[in-house]
Design an enzyme around this catalytic site. Structure first.
Site, short mmCIF file in Angstrom:
data_model
loop_
_atom_site.label_atom_id
_atom_site.label_comp_id
_atom_site.label_asym_id
_atom_site.label_seq_id
_atom_site.Cartn_x
_atom_site.Cartn_y
_atom_site.Cartn_z
N ASP A 199 0.85 -1.07 0.03
CA ASP A 199 0.05 0.02 0.08
C ASP A 199 0.98 1.19 -0.01
O ASP A 199 0.40 2.34 0.69
CB ASP A 199 -1.00 0.12 1.18
CG ASP A 199 -1.68 -1.21 1.21
OD1 ASP A 199 -2.46 -1.52 0.13
OD2 ASP A 199 -1.75 -1.72 2.18
N HIS A 217 -4.11 -2.24 -5.99
CA HIS A 217 -3.63 -0.97 -6.20
C HIS A 217 -4.60 -0.13 -6.51
O HIS A 217 -5.64 -0.30 -7.19
CB HIS A 217 -2.86 -1.07 -7.42
CG HIS A 217 -1.69 -1.88 -7.47
ND1 HIS A 217 -0.53 -1.87 -6.51
CD2 HIS A 217 -1.10 -2.84 -8.33
CE1 HIS A 217 0.13 -2.77 -6.95
NE2 HIS A 217 0.05 -3.55 -7.88
P1 GDP Z 1 -0.18 0.04 -3.80
O1 GDP Z 1 -0.86 -1.29 -3.38
O2 GDP Z 1 1.30 0.04 -3.39
O3 GDP Z 1 -0.60 0.33 -5.34
O4 GDP Z 1 -0.94 1.03 -2.84
P2 GDP Z 1 -2.73 1.33 -2.58
O5 GDP Z 1 -3.24 1.52 -3.77
O6 GDP Z 1 -3.25 0.46 -1.96
O7 GDP Z 1 -2.77 2.45 -1.61
C1 GDP Z 1 -2.11 3.93 -1.88
C2 GDP Z 1 -3.21 4.77 -1.63
O8 GDP Z 1 -2.67 6.25 -1.72
C3 GDP Z 1 -4.28 4.86 -2.99
O9 GDP Z 1 -5.35 5.19 -2.31
C4 GDP Z 1 -3.63 5.80 -3.71
O10 GDP Z 1 -4.56 6.72 -4.52
C5 GDP Z 1 -3.10 6.86 -2.88
N1 GDP Z 1 -1.90 7.71 -3.19
C6 GDP Z 1 -0.71 7.33 -3.78
N2 GDP Z 1 0.29 8.02 -3.99
C7 GDP Z 1 -0.46 9.19 -3.06
C8 GDP Z 1 0.20 10.46 -2.72
O11 GDP Z 1 1.35 10.60 -3.08
N3 GDP Z 1 -0.73 11.27 -1.91
C9 GDP Z 1 -1.99 10.82 -1.55
N4 GDP Z 1 -2.79 11.69 -0.87
N5 GDP Z 1 -2.28 9.66 -1.84
C10 GDP Z 1 -1.76 8.87 -2.72
#
Ligand code: GDP
Length: 424
Positions: free
Chosen positions: A12, A40
């Site tokens: 995440d 994701h």
């Molecule tokens: P992954 O499994 O590593 O792809 O991560 P997730 O998608 O589960 O969690 C990342 C969350 O953070 C998601 O809701 C993204 O939209 C959000 N996100 C990613 N980068 C950023 C950022 O730089 N700022 C903010 N506020 N949210 C982000």
């Protein structure tokens, strides 16, 4: 060139967003491990999507999206995912599925549920997607590979053999309904129909792509600390989350992976059980959880509240090292703009000894965090596009972390969108 996008922490970290962004320049995006248990979240012009099995390149018309042999392939979930993005206006993506990928069967999902029920309060906090039983069967050599769907006589015989073994457990350990080999065979035939348009000799395809100089992006799920070998065993996932495994789970020469972008989050979050040294509780945790990510720290697949904490430089430094990091993408930094002071875990205190080396699980469970506090920047940094324009305290935070983790932060993500990125 082959690049990998992987996680430094517990998952995440925002890999989906970074992959989606880098996929703009990629010809091919490959998922190389994991299954539909994690997800994701991607925000782009089509809307907000939670992807579980599909590679994050599916939103671009020009990318080929590959499910590699290392993935736990849940065929009905994948088909639903394809339908769900197409029904929201995304052009039908070009998808290839490795003929060496193995399939998550309905009984894997059931066995996962039964085992978590049986363990009760000692459960692993599994998402009950069947991932652990799936990989157990793969390595016990009783899994079903896509290629096997094309030899029905052998498949029928194997289905019978597998049912004998599973039914011992179902009857005597779990006291649940038994499997019927005919139904399992039927299930496999349904999967065959669904998979037909996509099946491919992926390693051969990728070999040719490398020779042709294509840009290939390997997309990892979860992060270093969930790796079964190098993570917080046994509270780990069941397939390797490391960039090195990208070579195996896609079928590429290891020396072709030239760039390893490790995504590291500006604070910590984790799902499931296991040691989490810098974890926060109570009101402080609730506030960070509510403000975190994009709409709160809740699982993309499960909706479960995530555990949250301050950034752990000990775990992140180790997490970056074990990935073989060439570049760190430092994400979700905008979320911390509300804090007067930001604690960062810089060392562990284990039985009175201070260390910055990430220990094995038994010692990790005894570790207490040593925090240093950095001044906050108290403003919204979303929309900023150049490093110099970031508030001084924000740059100090980034540079402090970079020094502690020991790998270059070349990208800073300050929002969930594709363009919310600052290159250094
Ligand atoms: P992954 O499994 O590593 O792809 O991560 P997730 O998608 O589960 O969690 C990342 C969350 O953070 C998601 O809701 C993204 O939209 C959000 N996100 C990613 N980068 C950023 C950022 O730089 N700022 C903010 N506020 N949210 C982000």
């Amino acid at each position: 060139m082959v690049k990998a996008v992987v996680g430094a922490n517990w998952g995440d970290e925002g890999k989906g967003k970074i992959t989606d962004m880098l996929a703009g320049q990629a010809d091919i995006v490959v998922r190389f491990q994991g299954g539909s248990n994690a997800g994701h979240t991607i925000v782009n012009d089509y809307g907000k999507f939670a992807l579980h099995t599909l590679p994050s390149g599916v939103f671009y018309g020009h990318t080929v999206n590959i499910i590699g042999n290392g993935v736990a392939l849940n065929v009905p979930i994948l088909m639903k995912e394809i339908e769900s993005i197409v029904s929201r206006g995304v052009p039908k993506p070009h998808i290839l599925i490795s003929d060496r990928a193995q399939m998550v069967m309905s009984y894997h999902v059931l066995l996962d549920q039964y085992e978590e029920e049986r363990l009760g309060k000692n459960s692993f906090g599994s998402t009950k997607s069947g991932i652990a039983p799936f990989y157990s069967d793969k390595y016990a050599k009783i899994g079903f590979q896509v290629s096997e769907l094309f030899d029905e006589d052998r498949l029928r015989e194997k289905a019978e053999r597998v049912c004998v073994q599973k039914n011992v457990l179902l009857e005597h350990l779990y006291h649940k309904p038994l499997l019927d080999p005919d139904k399992i065979f039927q299930e496999l035939m349904e999967y065959k129909q669904m998979l037909l348009p996509y099946v491919c000799d992926v390693s051969a395809y990728l070999w040719d792509a490398v020779q042709a100089g294509k840009e290939i992006l390997l997309e990892g799920q979860l992060g270093s600390l969930k790796d079964p070998d190098h993570g917080i065993y046994p509270m780990v996932t069941s397939s390797s989350t490391l960039a090195a495994y990208g070579a195996i789970g896609a079928g590429l020469p290891p020396y072709e992976i030239k760039k390893i972008v490790t995504v590291c989050k500006a604070y910590s979050s984790a799902v499931g059980a296991g040691a989490f040294v810098s974890e926060l509780f109570g009101d402080e945790a609730e506030e960070l959880r509510r403000r975190g990510g994009d709409g709160g720290e809740y699982g993309a697949t499960t909706g479960r509240p995530r555990r949250v904490g301050w950034l752990d430089c000990v775990a992140s430094r180790y997490g970056c090292r074990i990935q073989g990091t060439t570049d760190v993408a430092f994400t979700v930094l905008d979320v911390l703009g509300y804090l007067d002071e930001i604690p960062v875990c810089v060392a562990y205190d284990i039985d009175g000894q201070i260390t910055t080396d990430f220990p094995v699980t038994a010692r990790l469970e005894k570790a207490k965090p040593v925090f240093e506090k950095l001044p906050g920047w108290k403003c919204d940094i979303r929309g900023i596009r150049s490093y110099e324009e970031l508030p001084e305290n924000c740059r100090r935070y980034i540079e402090f972390v970079e020094e502690r983790i020991g790998f270059p932060i070349t990208m800073v993500s300050n929002g969930p969108g594709r363009d919310d990125i600052i290159y250094r």
